[in-house]
Scaffold this motif. Sequence first.
Motif, PDB file in Angstrom:
ATOM      1  N   PHE A   1      14.089  25.461  14.613  1.00 19.91           N
ATOM      2  CA  PHE A   1      14.655  25.217  15.975  1.00 19.91           C
ATOM      3  C   PHE A   1      14.834  23.736  16.227  1.00 19.91           C
ATOM      4  O   PHE A   1      15.471  23.372  17.285  1.00 19.91           O
ATOM      5  CB  PHE A   1      13.780  25.862  17.121  1.00 19.91           C
ATOM      6  CG  PHE A   1      12.325  25.646  17.012  1.00 19.91           C
ATOM      7  CD1 PHE A   1      11.916  24.377  17.587  1.00 19.91           C
ATOM      8  CD2 PHE A   1      11.354  26.457  16.351  1.00 19.91           C
ATOM      9  CE1 PHE A   1      10.458  23.920  17.757  1.00 19.91           C
ATOM     10  CE2 PHE A   1       9.920  25.818  16.494  1.00 19.91           C
ATOM     11  CZ  PHE A   1       9.650  24.594  16.918  1.00 19.91           C
TER      12      PHE A   1
ATOM     13  N   GLY B   1       8.964  31.509  22.508  1.00 19.50           N
ATOM     14  CA  GLY B   1       8.518  30.168  22.640  1.00 19.50           C
ATOM     15  C   GLY B   1       7.224  29.713  21.902  1.00 19.50           C
ATOM     16  O   GLY B   1       6.547  30.825  21.569  1.00 19.50           O
ATOM     17  N   VAL B   2       7.166  28.442  21.706  1.00 16.64           N
ATOM     18  CA  VAL B   2       5.848  28.163  20.819  1.00 16.64           C
ATOM     19  C   VAL B   2       4.842  28.293  21.483  1.00 16.64           C
ATOM     20  O   VAL B   2       3.577  28.039  20.794  1.00 16.64           O
ATOM     21  CB  VAL B   2       6.091  26.776  19.862  1.00 16.64           C
ATOM     22  CG1 VAL B   2       7.215  26.618  19.058  1.00 16.64           C
ATOM     23  CG2 VAL B   2       6.420  25.554  21.180  1.00 16.64           C
TER      24      VAL B   2
ATOM     25  N   TYR C   1       1.626  21.025  16.866  1.00 22.20           N
ATOM     26  CA  TYR C   1       2.531  19.609  17.137  1.00 22.20           C
ATOM     27  C   TYR C   1       2.587  19.371  18.298  1.00 22.20           C
ATOM     28  O   TYR C   1       3.077  18.036  18.716  1.00 22.20           O
ATOM     29  CB  TYR C   1       3.754  19.965  16.244  1.00 22.20           C
ATOM     30  CG  TYR C   1       4.869  20.666  17.128  1.00 22.20           C
ATOM     31  CD1 TYR C   1       5.770  20.115  17.969  1.00 22.20           C
ATOM     32  CD2 TYR C   1       4.848  22.002  16.954  1.00 22.20           C
ATOM     33  CE1 TYR C   1       6.801  20.874  18.671  1.00 22.20           C
ATOM     34  CE2 TYR C   1       5.621  22.852  17.824  1.00 22.20           C
ATOM     35  CZ  TYR C   1       6.678  22.302  18.612  1.00 22.20           C
ATOM     36  OH  TYR C   1       7.732  22.686  19.447  1.00 22.20           O
ATOM     37  N   ILE C   2       2.314  20.380  19.218  1.00 18.96           N
ATOM     38  CA  ILE C   2       1.875  19.798  20.544  1.00 18.96           C
ATOM     39  C   ILE C   2       0.487  19.995  21.060  1.00 18.96           C
ATOM     40  O   ILE C   2       0.061  21.190  20.843  1.00 18.96           O
ATOM     41  CB  ILE C   2       2.773  20.705  21.812  1.00 18.96           C
ATOM     42  CG1 ILE C   2       4.200  20.440  21.487  1.00 18.96           C
ATOM     43  CG2 ILE C   2       2.455  20.138  23.039  1.00 18.96           C
ATOM     44  CD1 ILE C   2       5.144  21.280  22.091  1.00 18.96           C
TER      45      ILE C   2
ATOM     46  N   TYR D   1      13.471  18.423  30.256  1.00 19.41           N
ATOM     47  CA  TYR D   1      13.352  19.498  29.217  1.00 19.41           C
ATOM     48  C   TYR D   1      11.970  19.669  28.951  1.00 19.41           C
ATOM     49  O   TYR D   1      11.322  20.895  28.952  1.00 19.41           O
ATOM     50  CB  TYR D   1      14.033  18.897  27.923  1.00 19.41           C
ATOM     51  CG  TYR D   1      13.716  20.103  26.525  1.00 19.41           C
ATOM     52  CD1 TYR D   1      14.451  20.890  26.448  1.00 19.41           C
ATOM     53  CD2 TYR D   1      12.539  19.621  25.897  1.00 19.41           C
ATOM     54  CE1 TYR D   1      14.103  21.799  25.513  1.00 19.41           C
ATOM     55  CE2 TYR D   1      12.650  20.256  24.701  1.00 19.41           C
ATOM     56  CZ  TYR D   1      13.226  21.443  24.317  1.00 19.41           C
ATOM     57  OH  TYR D   1      12.834  22.067  23.290  1.00 19.41           O
TER      58      TYR D   1
ATOM     59  N   GLU E   1       3.086  17.163  25.271  1.00 22.07           N
ATOM     60  CA  GLU E   1       4.496  17.154  24.615  1.00 22.07           C
ATOM     61  C   GLU E   1       5.155  15.744  24.596  1.00 22.07           C
ATOM     62  O   GLU E   1       5.831  15.225  23.428  1.00 22.07           O
ATOM     63  CB  GLU E   1       5.519  18.032  25.293  1.00 22.07           C
ATOM     64  CG  GLU E   1       6.690  18.321  24.380  1.00 22.07           C
ATOM     65  CD  GLU E   1       7.498  19.478  24.446  1.00 22.07           C
ATOM     66  OE1 GLU E   1       7.169  20.368  25.115  1.00 22.07           O
ATOM     67  OE2 GLU E   1       8.596  19.449  24.055  1.00 22.07           O
TER      68      GLU E   1
ATOM     69  N   LYS F   1      14.428  28.207  27.939  1.00 26.49           N
ATOM     70  CA  LYS F   1      15.890  27.998  27.608  1.00 26.49           C
ATOM     71  C   LYS F   1      17.037  28.900  28.099  1.00 26.49           C
ATOM     72  O   LYS F   1      18.061  28.754  28.636  1.00 26.49           O
ATOM     73  CB  LYS F   1      15.795  27.889  26.369  1.00 26.49           C
ATOM     74  CG  LYS F   1      15.163  26.566  25.605  1.00 26.49           C
ATOM     75  CD  LYS F   1      15.246  26.394  24.235  1.00 26.49           C
ATOM     76  CE  LYS F   1      14.477  25.377  23.609  1.00 26.49           C
ATOM     77  NZ  LYS F   1      14.217  25.197  22.260  1.00 26.49           N
TER      78      LYS F   1
ATOM     79  N   TYR G   1      15.624  31.974  16.528  1.00 34.51           N
ATOM     80  CA  TYR G   1      15.831  31.054  15.545  1.00 34.51           C
ATOM     81  C   TYR G   1      16.346  31.577  14.364  1.00 34.51           C
ATOM     82  O   TYR G   1      16.833  32.497  14.131  1.00 34.51           O
ATOM     83  CB  TYR G   1      14.673  29.884  15.480  1.00 34.51           C
ATOM     84  CG  TYR G   1      14.180  29.542  16.693  1.00 34.51           C
ATOM     85  CD1 TYR G   1      14.989  29.123  17.620  1.00 34.51           C
ATOM     86  CD2 TYR G   1      12.942  29.718  17.155  1.00 34.51           C
ATOM     87  CE1 TYR G   1      14.644  28.569  19.063  1.00 34.51           C
ATOM     88  CE2 TYR G   1      12.295  29.554  18.427  1.00 34.51           C
ATOM     89  CZ  TYR G   1      13.433  28.732  19.358  1.00 34.51           C
ATOM     90  OH  TYR G   1      12.913  28.513  20.611  1.00 34.51           O
TER      91      TYR G   1
ATOM     92  N   CYS H   1       9.756  23.436  29.904  1.00 35.43           N
ATOM     93  CA  CYS H   1       9.135  24.057  28.717  1.00 35.43           C
ATOM     94  C   CYS H   1       7.487  24.246  29.033  1.00 35.43           C
ATOM     95  O   CYS H   1       6.728  25.064  28.479  1.00 35.43           O
ATOM     96  CB  CYS H   1       9.098  23.152  27.444  1.00 35.43           C
ATOM     97  SG  CYS H   1      10.639  23.220  26.671  1.00 35.43           S
TER      98      CYS H   1
ATOM     99  N   ASN I   1      16.599  23.351  19.850  1.00 36.92           N
ATOM    100  CA  ASN I   1      16.361  22.268  20.912  1.00 36.92           C
ATOM    101  C   ASN I   1      17.507  21.583  21.116  1.00 36.92           C
ATOM    102  O   ASN I   1      17.576  21.043  22.253  1.00 36.92           O
ATOM    103  CB  ASN I   1      15.116  21.502  20.177  1.00 36.92           C
ATOM    104  CG  ASN I   1      13.610  22.034  20.289  1.00 36.92           C
ATOM    105  OD1 ASN I   1      13.771  23.444  20.480  1.00 36.92           O
ATOM    106  ND2 ASN I   1      12.810  21.718  19.697  1.00 36.92           N
TER     107      ASN I   1
ATOM    108  N   GLN J   1       7.320  27.508  27.288  1.00 35.16           N
ATOM    109  CA  GLN J   1       8.080  26.603  26.107  1.00 35.16           C
ATOM    110  C   GLN J   1       9.514  27.242  26.026  1.00 35.16           C
ATOM    111  O   GLN J   1      10.039  27.005  27.168  1.00 35.16           O
ATOM    112  CB  GLN J   1       7.226  26.616  24.737  1.00 35.16           C
ATOM    113  CG  GLN J   1       5.874  26.062  24.892  1.00 35.16           C
ATOM    114  CD  GLN J   1       6.067  24.656  24.910  1.00 35.16           C
ATOM    115  OE1 GLN J   1       7.085  23.785  24.450  1.00 35.16           O
ATOM    116  NE2 GLN J   1       5.271  23.835  25.898  1.00 35.16           N
ATOM    117  N   SER J   2       9.923  27.467  24.882  1.00 41.81           N
ATOM    118  CA  SER J   2      11.535  27.696  24.708  1.00 41.81           C
ATOM    119  C   SER J   2      11.817  28.897  25.463  1.00 41.81           C
ATOM    120  O   SER J   2      12.911  29.246  25.433  1.00 41.81           O
ATOM    121  CB  SER J   2      11.784  27.964  23.280  1.00 41.81           C
ATOM    122  OG  SER J   2      11.534  26.485  22.702  1.00 41.81           O
TER     123      SER J   2
ATOM    124  N   ASN K   1      12.380  15.498  19.200  1.00 36.11           N
ATOM    125  CA  ASN K   1      13.138  15.805  20.406  1.00 36.11           C
ATOM    126  C   ASN K   1      14.111  14.510  20.779  1.00 36.11           C
ATOM    127  O   ASN K   1      15.209  14.564  21.049  1.00 36.11           O
ATOM    128  CB  ASN K   1      12.587  16.521  21.639  1.00 36.11           C
ATOM    129  CG  ASN K   1      12.271  17.864  21.149  1.00 36.11           C
ATOM    130  OD1 ASN K   1      13.024  18.695  20.163  1.00 36.11           O
ATOM    131  ND2 ASN K   1      11.262  18.475  21.620  1.00 36.11           N
TER     132      ASN K   1
END
Length: 303
Positions: free
Chosen positions: A94, A256-257, A26-27, A188, A157, A66, A239, A192, A113, A62-63, A164
């Motif tokens: 997430f 992270g993805v 998806y990215i 953000y 992204e 966070k 998650y 990431c 997210n 990525q995540s 998001n």
Amino acid sequence: MDMQNLLDDIVGTIKPHLGQGEVAGYIPELGAVGADHFGISVATREGEVFASGDSEMAFSIQSISKVFALALVLADDGDRIWKRVFREPSGNPFNSLVQLEHEDGIPRNPFINAGALVVTDRLLSISENPSTAVRDLLRQESGNDSLVVDAVVADSEARHSNRNKSLAHFLASCGNLDNPVDDVLDAYISQCSLAMSCTDLALASRFLASNGMRGDGTALLSPPQTKRINAVMLTCGTYDAAGEFAYRVGLPGKSGVGGGIIAVVPNNCTVCVWSPGLGRSGNSVAGMAALDEFTTRTGLSIF
Ligand code: GLN
């Protein structure tokens, strides 16, 4: 078995898992990474590193970012963030929108997210250098001054961030963002998109295994704050697979993805694994298997 032999052995035993799961498509730029990579690095509290496989190859954190954003906010701003973000496992994907509306714009935890967007918003308000705060912390703690945002991943992204954006606009409509939506999203996405290796991340995470102490001996967080971040990682860091992660790995962790996962053995060491194929909840399949193997064989778990 010594640590180096163990890591080399794990690289061999996880081979059947390579290519399992799906690389995050998806990215689009993340989807272009080969699925067969695997790296693992362990950093002791003292900074000794053991590594094997593709441990020095940079990937998109990525995540995992966070955790570092939350650490900076807790360090500068104490407990205020907990008025704007809960700290309960979400049991949902997430990037879920549903729960956020049900709970009036207060995200379930800082690692989904929506929660991370609120943490980033707070960082923008309190940090002297908000656009580089997370990167600078990661550079200092990893000792890698050349780590940078991967602009191609960030752009990819940014061009595929409707989900998001929806979360951020909904948060804003509930009064839970202080800064403009676009500024929060830019910050953000940029955190990431930092590119780091397993060794960089294992070194940078050591304060979580050292009662909040940074590499230079100063305190980033107090011991109780460190305990609390580790607790939120354990319950929310992977998650809607946090229960499975606790069951198999038994350590605080954050995924992270990009396929990376960091895990913390309190008062001992940190582990970072990377392999791009993700399971249903967005966690690296081979990475989770490797951490399971690591804690099962060493007994280094909190349980
Ligand atoms: N940048 C990603 C996103 O917002 C991070 C998600 C993740 O790593 N779980 O979708």
